[in-house]
Design an enzyme around this catalytic site. Sequence first.
Site, short mmCIF file in Angstrom:
data_model
loop_
_atom_site.label_atom_id
_atom_site.label_comp_id
_atom_site.label_asym_id
_atom_site.label_seq_id
_atom_site.Cartn_x
_atom_site.Cartn_y
_atom_site.Cartn_z
N CYS A 118 2.60 -2.77 15.45
CA CYS A 118 1.14 -2.80 15.39
C CYS A 118 0.66 -2.89 16.84
CB CYS A 118 0.71 -4.02 14.59
SG CYS A 118 -1.06 -4.33 14.61
N CYS A 177 -2.18 3.62 17.43
CA CYS A 177 -2.32 2.74 16.26
C CYS A 177 -1.34 3.31 15.25
CB CYS A 177 -3.74 2.79 15.71
SG CYS A 177 -3.91 1.94 14.12
N1 DGL Z 1 -1.75 -0.52 12.70
C1 DGL Z 1 -2.35 -1.38 13.61
C2 DGL Z 1 -2.25 -0.92 15.04
O1 DGL Z 1 -1.30 -0.24 15.38
C3 DGL Z 1 -3.65 -2.02 13.38
C4 DGL Z 1 -4.57 -1.69 12.35
C5 DGL Z 1 -5.56 -2.82 12.13
O2 DGL Z 1 -5.19 -3.77 11.47
O3 DGL Z 1 -6.69 -2.72 12.62
O4 DGL Z 1 -3.08 -1.24 15.86
#
Ligand code: DGL
Length: 270
Positions: free
Chosen positions: A70, A189
């Site tokens: 993440c 993301c």
């Molecule tokens: N998938 C996550 C990232 O790579 C975050 C998504 C979120 O919870 O806003 O930032």
Amino acid sequence: MRIGVFDSGYGGLTILEQFRALLPQYSYVYLGDNARTPYGTRSFDVVYQYTLQCVKKLFEMDCALVILACNTASAKALRTIQQKDLPLLYPNRRVLGVIRPTAECIGQITQSNHVGLLGTEGTIQSGSYPMEVNKLFPHITVTGQACPMWVPLIENNEHLSDGADYFVKQYIDKLLQNDPAIDTMVLACTHYPMLLDKIKKHAPKHMHIISQGPIIAESLASYLQKHPEIDAVLDKQGDCTFYTTESVEKFKQSASTFLKTPIEAHHLSW
Ligand code: DGL
């Protein structure tokens, strides 16, 4: 012991998928904090607290190594966990993020030396990417664009709908208005690879689009090679267990869409 893979929701599954393709022998535990997603709009302190709580749970489940799959958690919580919490609580365990390995690749791809970064508000505002990229490649200009509508579209399974095109195009256009010289766009993301077809549709044809999964998988493989003491304690039975902090039924349904195969999941209670 196993390898823990953490995300605020489903996005980390795009990383896990690549881990299992490249390193199928290891056993993984995936934890999606779906009850508290999205992290992208939350403060430093909240993202840090939530991430630390989830990392501790993964350690309790016998993970020797946790990957924060993440970007928001990597940007806002990784450094504090590595520097402050691990030495005190779990000196023999490791937590790794996704920003550094991605930054290392960027310099080899861009020719114009102008890179666009698509991420959550949290990742863009943290300034972590320009900082990491410029440490390695000071001549590269990194322009960020927050895409706050993309994670909710994906978490609500609307990412393939016609309505999603509007928001995909909107953020790409804004990014390129800010820097028309961009020739490389980073999907910073882990949810965004789910929008890849639409991103390709709305980006100029010559654009290099970087998804993180293969990069992070290569980086994990090389980390395990360089750290035989961690590799030695890792289970090699190729298992994978899924946990969610939200409804198991919903997780099973959505995760199966992400992974294109049915899975079983468990509820994580605190
Ligand atoms: N998938 C996550 C990232 O790579 C975050 C998504 C979120 O919870 O806003 O930032």
